[in-house]
Design a protein around this motif. Structure first.
Motif, PDB file in Angstrom:
ATOM      1  N   TYR A  13      45.432 -18.282 -61.562  1.00 19.88           N
ATOM      2  CA  TYR A  13      46.199 -17.687 -60.452  1.00 19.88           C
ATOM      3  C   TYR A  13      46.449 -16.192 -60.680  1.00 19.88           C
ATOM      4  O   TYR A  13      46.263 -15.384 -59.780  1.00 19.88           O
TER       5      TYR A  13
ATOM      6  N   THR B  28      44.922 -19.393 -54.394  1.00 19.47           N
ATOM      7  CA  THR B  28      46.373 -19.621 -54.294  1.00 19.47           C
ATOM      8  C   THR B  28      46.640 -21.080 -53.911  1.00 19.47           C
ATOM      9  O   THR B  28      45.718 -21.840 -53.639  1.00 19.47           O
ATOM     10  N   SER B  29      47.912 -21.440 -53.859  1.00 23.22           N
ATOM     11  CA  SER B  29      48.245 -22.864 -53.704  1.00 23.22           C
ATOM     12  C   SER B  29      48.055 -23.384 -52.276  1.00 23.22           C
ATOM     13  O   SER B  29      47.861 -24.574 -52.068  1.00 23.22           O
ATOM     14  N   GLY B  30      48.186 -22.511 -51.289  1.00 23.78           N
ATOM     15  CA  GLY B  30      48.127 -22.967 -49.894  1.00 23.78           C
ATOM     16  C   GLY B  30      49.342 -23.813 -49.520  1.00 23.78           C
ATOM     17  O   GLY B  30      49.315 -24.560 -48.534  1.00 23.78           O
ATOM     18  N   LEU B  31      50.419 -23.692 -50.264  1.00 23.88           N
ATOM     19  CA  LEU B  31      51.581 -24.578 -50.023  1.00 23.88           C
ATOM     20  C   LEU B  31      52.532 -24.077 -48.935  1.00 23.88           C
ATOM     21  O   LEU B  31      53.411 -24.826 -48.498  1.00 23.88           O
ATOM     22  N   SER B  32      52.395 -22.819 -48.520  1.00 22.32           N
ATOM     23  CA  SER B  32      53.459 -22.265 -47.667  1.00 22.32           C
ATOM     24  C   SER B  32      53.712 -23.076 -46.377  1.00 22.32           C
ATOM     25  O   SER B  32      54.874 -23.245 -46.006  1.00 22.32           O
TER      26      SER B  32
ATOM     27  N   GLU C 219      56.319 -15.609 -57.417  1.00 19.47           N
ATOM     28  CA  GLU C 219      56.146 -15.724 -55.957  1.00 19.47           C
ATOM     29  C   GLU C 219      56.992 -16.873 -55.420  1.00 19.47           C
ATOM     30  O   GLU C 219      57.705 -16.737 -54.430  1.00 19.47           O
TER      31      GLU C 219
ATOM     32  N   ASN D 199      46.882 -13.907 -48.628  1.00 18.03           N
ATOM     33  CA  ASN D 199      48.059 -13.049 -48.854  1.00 18.03           C
ATOM     34  C   ASN D 199      47.724 -11.565 -48.925  1.00 18.03           C
ATOM     35  O   ASN D 199      48.366 -10.746 -48.292  1.00 18.03           O
TER      36      ASN D 199
ATOM     37  N   ARG E 276      46.866 -10.251 -45.656  1.00 18.28           N
ATOM     38  CA  ARG E 276      48.011 -10.321 -44.741  1.00 18.28           C
ATOM     39  C   ARG E 276      48.816  -9.017 -44.811  1.00 18.28           C
ATOM     40  O   ARG E 276      49.349  -8.542 -43.817  1.00 18.28           O
TER      41      ARG E 276
ATOM     42  N   ASN F 231      52.337 -13.560 -35.910  1.00 19.45           N
ATOM     43  CA  ASN F 231      52.596 -14.370 -37.115  1.00 19.45           C
ATOM     44  C   ASN F 231      53.222 -15.717 -36.736  1.00 19.45           C
ATOM     45  O   ASN F 231      52.797 -16.776 -37.212  1.00 19.45           O
TER      46      ASN F 231
ATOM     47  N   ASP G 287      52.744 -21.321 -41.462  1.00 19.98           N
ATOM     48  CA  ASP G 287      53.962 -21.086 -42.242  1.00 19.98           C
ATOM     49  C   ASP G 287      54.918 -20.113 -41.556  1.00 19.98           C
ATOM     50  O   ASP G 287      55.890 -19.670 -42.161  1.00 19.98           O
ATOM     51  N   GLY G 288      54.649 -19.750 -40.305  1.00 19.58           N
ATOM     52  CA  GLY G 288      55.503 -18.792 -39.594  1.00 19.58           C
ATOM     53  C   GLY G 288      56.883 -19.366 -39.285  1.00 19.58           C
ATOM     54  O   GLY G 288      57.160 -20.532 -39.557  1.00 19.58           O
TER      55      GLY G 288
ATOM     56  N   ASN H  69      60.431 -16.353 -45.048  1.00 20.41           N
ATOM     57  CA  ASN H  69      59.387 -15.502 -45.617  1.00 20.41           C
ATOM     58  C   ASN H  69      58.510 -14.831 -44.580  1.00 20.41           C
ATOM     59  O   ASN H  69      57.811 -13.863 -44.886  1.00 20.41           O
ATOM     60  N   SER H  70      58.525 -15.337 -43.354  1.00 20.87           N
ATOM     61  CA  SER H  70      57.828 -14.629 -42.287  1.00 20.87           C
ATOM     62  C   SER H  70      58.495 -13.269 -42.119  1.00 20.87           C
ATOM     63  O   SER H  70      57.833 -12.239 -42.004  1.00 20.87           O
TER      64      SER H  70
HETATM   65  C1  LIG Z   1      52.796  -9.542 -42.882  1.00 24.06           C
HETATM   66  C2  LIG Z   1      53.156 -10.742 -43.722  1.00 24.06           C
HETATM   67  C3  LIG Z   1      53.592 -11.912 -43.115  1.00 24.06           C
HETATM   68  C4  LIG Z   1      53.944 -13.032 -43.884  1.00 24.06           C
HETATM   69  N1  LIG Z   1      54.367 -14.153 -43.245  1.00 24.06           N
HETATM   70  C5  LIG Z   1      54.708 -15.253 -43.978  1.00 24.06           C
HETATM   71  C6  LIG Z   1      55.134 -16.448 -43.319  1.00 24.06           C
HETATM   72  O1  LIG Z   1      55.171 -16.508 -42.088  1.00 24.06           O
HETATM   73  N2  LIG Z   1      55.507 -17.516 -44.100  1.00 24.06           N
HETATM   74  C7  LIG Z   1      55.424 -17.473 -45.465  1.00 24.06           C
HETATM   75  O2  LIG Z   1      55.742 -18.478 -46.126  1.00 24.06           O
HETATM   76  N3  LIG Z   1      55.017 -16.354 -46.104  1.00 24.06           N
HETATM   77  C8  LIG Z   1      54.641 -15.245 -45.404  1.00 24.06           C
HETATM   78  N4  LIG Z   1      54.213 -14.131 -46.058  1.00 24.06           N
HETATM   79  C9  LIG Z   1      54.194 -14.117 -47.532  1.00 24.06           C
HETATM   80  C10 LIG Z   1      52.859 -14.595 -48.169  1.00 24.06           C
HETATM   81  O3  LIG Z   1      51.786 -14.012 -47.493  1.00 24.06           O
HETATM   82  C11 LIG Z   1      52.704 -16.103 -48.126  1.00 24.06           C
HETATM   83  O4  LIG Z   1      53.872 -16.744 -48.589  1.00 24.06           O
HETATM   84  C12 LIG Z   1      51.526 -16.583 -49.014  1.00 24.06           C
HETATM   85  O5  LIG Z   1      50.358 -15.912 -48.643  1.00 24.06           O
HETATM   86  C13 LIG Z   1      51.340 -18.065 -48.827  1.00 24.06           C
HETATM   87  O6  LIG Z   1      50.169 -18.505 -49.460  1.00 24.06           O
HETATM   88  P1  LIG Z   1      50.231 -19.587 -50.627  1.00 24.06           P
HETATM   89  O7  LIG Z   1      51.095 -20.710 -50.224  1.00 24.06           O
HETATM   90  O8  LIG Z   1      48.828 -19.885 -51.005  1.00 24.06           O
HETATM   91  O9  LIG Z   1      50.981 -18.743 -51.733  1.00 24.06           O
HETATM   92  P2  LIG Z   1      50.965 -18.811 -53.330  1.00 24.06           P
HETATM   93  O10 LIG Z   1      50.414 -17.506 -53.795  1.00 24.06           O
HETATM   94  O11 LIG Z   1      50.338 -20.036 -53.830  1.00 24.06           O
HETATM   95  O12 LIG Z   1      52.525 -18.774 -53.689  1.00 24.06           O
HETATM   96  C14 LIG Z   1      53.320 -19.961 -53.785  1.00 24.06           C
HETATM   97  C15 LIG Z   1      54.483 -19.859 -52.817  1.00 24.06           C
HETATM   98  O13 LIG Z   1      55.286 -18.721 -53.109  1.00 24.06           O
HETATM   99  C16 LIG Z   1      55.798 -18.150 -51.919  1.00 24.06           C
HETATM  100  N5  LIG Z   1      55.261 -16.800 -51.751  1.00 24.06           N
HETATM  101  C17 LIG Z   1      54.064 -16.330 -52.169  1.00 24.06           C
HETATM  102  N6  LIG Z   1      53.932 -15.022 -51.853  1.00 24.06           N
HETATM  103  C18 LIG Z   1      55.066 -14.671 -51.221  1.00 24.06           C
HETATM  104  C19 LIG Z   1      55.540 -13.454 -50.661  1.00 24.06           C
HETATM  105  N7  LIG Z   1      54.819 -12.326 -50.709  1.00 24.06           N
HETATM  106  N8  LIG Z   1      56.748 -13.437 -50.062  1.00 24.06           N
HETATM  107  C20 LIG Z   1      57.509 -14.561 -50.025  1.00 24.06           C
HETATM  108  N9  LIG Z   1      57.133 -15.746 -50.555  1.00 24.06           N
HETATM  109  C21 LIG Z   1      55.909 -15.795 -51.145  1.00 24.06           C
HETATM  110  C22 LIG Z   1      55.319 -19.034 -50.779  1.00 24.06           C
HETATM  111  O14 LIG Z   1      56.311 -19.984 -50.495  1.00 24.06           O
HETATM  112  C23 LIG Z   1      54.067 -19.663 -51.357  1.00 24.06           C
HETATM  113  O15 LIG Z   1      53.710 -20.872 -50.741  1.00 24.06           O
HETATM  114  C24 LIG Z   1      53.863 -12.981 -45.300  1.00 24.06           C
HETATM  115  C25 LIG Z   1      53.410 -11.792 -45.921  1.00 24.06           C
HETATM  116  C26 LIG Z   1      53.066 -10.701 -45.142  1.00 24.06           C
HETATM  117  C27 LIG Z   1      52.599  -9.446 -45.827  1.00 24.06           C
END
Ligand SMILES: Cc1cc2nc3c(=O)[nH]c(=O)nc-3n(C[C@H](O)[C@H](O)[C@H](O)COP(=O)(O)OP(=O)(O)OC[C@H]3O[C@@H](n4cnc5c(N)ncnc54)[C@H](O)[C@@H]3O)c2cc1C
Length: 492
Positions: A261, A273-277, A329, A403, A406, A431, A437-438, A442-443
């Motif tokens: 990771y 990444t995890s895709g868990l959001s 994260e 991410n 994004r 978004n 995940d919107g 975190n959105s």
């Molecule tokens: C413009 C913009 C819009 C975004 N909108 C959202 C949204 O609507 N919902 C959302 O959950 N996240 C959002 N994010 C944050 C981030 O992009 C996502 O959480 C992440 O890409 C989710 O992918 P993952 O589950 O594979 O994350 P992983 O990298 O596997 O991370 C694990 C978990 O950590 C949290 N996380 C990871 N990165 C962030 C971050 N930068 N900020 C806050 N929490 C994070 C999430 O819950 C995520 O599922 C946004 C970021 C940007 C720049």
């Protein structure tokens, strides 16, 4: 089973109004849509056990919520199908309800509450849920509690809003450990070995007016979503909803991807990444489960935590770099957004940006823009930039954007909008409409980060951005591999 801590429980009605001669305890599941690692469910079970009353779980889905679409409805209904299957074998009466038209579900909760000893609900700090709960409160005369199962840190533990991830991380480093003690975690499976009286049937009249839904029938045949008056142009996304899919995705990540990771998370071609959001957002998986299983796998124990509390994202937990980076994260960044939304009702307003960001954006508001696009042009991926268009197509087709891209996607909307306020409106609309995940705290963290929240001023001062952090597609293309990504999300 240990009792849920008072810090996670908020009684919003008359706390003394426990109706001991009621028929059941009602758990109204709206945000933590899962049967395990769930403090709300655990609290409802505590009441059932103490009052010796059956447990009724209502999981309802309205159709008039903002951005309601096949994508969001399908994901939630797939989750309901999993809950139905998991609860079929348990001592709880599961009542799934799917509203056929806006307003049809009105009165259901109030009527169920009339025969409840206690109502337990989910305390989610964002989107329309706080308003919905406030409206429900006016119709419920029995004891009504909201339970916080959002994060590792209870929402009410911190007494301030954090403006920087660094400060929040340092706060967590000093204060989080007691909430990770075994008796502070939710029960992995609170209904197992749980002897509760069983409810045979729903109150008369309710079943007829608000029929029990059959989510399983829809979950496997998403074409049936056409029966709901939601936006059918936003088609189901790339992944299936529900606790079963959430756990599969989680375990695949834990076993195969977590070790890489740290080095691969920013690489769009790697899918590392995890895709868990989406699952975390809809409450189909718990952050407590993710944390506990990560730590079990690394053989972690609390003694390994650094005593320094320096605020640094490295060397805090005493695990390897990849795991540290994932936990940062999952915990710091994720819970920072919950801290903001739970304490500031204006979290989605432009004026909630820090003063320095508003000042620099105002100073550059009238700068000429080389490209300006309308919401329609953004939405249909009709900009001059192939990388931006690819990210937008991924969002529209799959309900997600990698991410790293994004961040770029957001920065370009700021650059190519007529004003920062209109950029904010476009970001929120795209978004929240398309991302699975919107509509989550975190959105708003991500969107407002684009405009300066949680960040600092960066030089040199540039047109449009001022001192807001800038990103370019050219630099991104130099930093990360994009060949496969551009091919995969090219024009139709
Ligand atoms: C413009 C913009 C819009 C975004 N909108 C959202 C949204 O609507 N919902 C959302 O959950 N996240 C959002 N994010 C944050 C981030 O992009 C996502 O959480 C992440 O890409 C989710 O992918 P993952 O589950 O594979 O994350 P992983 O990298 O596997 O991370 C694990 C978990 O950590 C949290 N996380 C990871 N990165 C962030 C971050 N930068 N900020 C806050 N929490 C994070 C999430 O819950 C995520 O599922 C946004 C970021 C940007 C720049």
């Amino acid at each position: 089973m240990t009792d849920v801590s008072d810090l996670r429980i908020r009684s919003i009605g008359d706390p003394s109004a426990v109706r001991r001669d009621g028929r059941y305890v009602l758990y109204w599941m709206t945000a933590f849509r899962r049967t395990n690692w769930n403090f709300s469910l655990q609290r409802a079970i505590e009441w059932s056990r103490d009052l010796r009353k059956p447990l009724l779980i209502l999981e309802a889905l309205r159709c008039g919520y903002p951005w309601a679409s096949d994508r969001l409805h399908g994901f939630i209904i797939q989750g309901m199908a999993d809950n139905e299957a998991r609860l079929a074998r348990r001592n709880a009466f599961y009542y799934p309800y799917l509203e056929p038209e806006p307003g049809a579900g009105q009165g259901l909760l109030a009527q169920l509450a009339e025969q409840a000893c206690v109502v337990v609900g989910d305390d989610f700090p964002c989107f329309f849920l706080p308003r919905m709960v406030a409206a429900a409160k006016r119709q419920i005369s029995t004891r009504f509690e909201l339970v916080d199962s959002n994060g590792l840190l209870p929402l009410r533990a911190a007494d301030r809003t954090f403006a920087r991830a660094f400060d929040f991380r340092r706060y967590l480093q000093r204060n989080l450990l007691p909430y990770l003690e075994p008796d502070s975690l939710p029960d992995e499976d609170p209904l197992s070995n749980c002897r509760l009286p069983v409810l045979d049937e729903l109150p008369r009249g309710i079943r007829k007016r608000w029929p029990v839904a059959e989510p399983r029938k829809i979950a496997d045949q998403l074409t049936q979503l056409s029966q709901f008056p939601v936006d059918h142009r936003v088609a189901p996304g790339a992944i299936r909803g529900g606790a079963e899919s959430a756990e599969r995705a989680w375990h695949t990540f834990l076993e195969k991807k977590l070790p890489c990771y740290g080095e691969s998370r920013n690489d769009p071609d790697m899918d590392a990444t995890s895709g868990l959001s989406p699952y975390l957002h809809f409450g189909q998986i718990s952050v407590h489960q993710v944390f506990a299983e990560t730590m079990r796998r690394t053989g972690w124990s609390p003694e390994r935590v650094s005593a320094k509390a320096s605020g640094s994202s490295h060397d805090w937990w005493g695990v390897d770099e990849s795991v540290e980076s994932f936990l940062d994260e999952l915990i710091t960044w994720r819970e920072l957004g919950y801290n903001m939304c739970s304490r500031n009702a204006d979290y989605a307003a432009y004026d909630s940006l820090p003063p320095w960001a508003r000042q620099t954006l105002a100073k550059h508001a009238d700068d000429p823009r080389e490209h300006v696009y309308t919401l329609d042009e953004f939405e249909s991926a009709a900009t001059h930039d192939p990388l931006w268009n690819a990210a937008q197509r991924q969002l529209v087709r799959e309900g997600r954007i990698h991410n790293y891209l994004r961040m770029l996607w957001g920065k370009k909307i700021l650059e190519w909008s007529p004003s920062p306020q209109s950029a904010l409106a476009t970001l929120i609309e795209l978004n929240n409409q398309y991302a699975l995940d919107g509509r989550n705290p975190n959105s708003y963290s991500g969107i407002f980060w684009v405009l300066g929240r949680y960040d600092r001023a960066w030089g040199p001062e540039r047109p449009v951005f001022g001192t807001i952090r800038y990103m370019s597609s050219e630099n991104t293309a130099r930093k990360v591999r994009l060949k496969d990504y551009l091919r995969r999300y090219g024009p139709d």
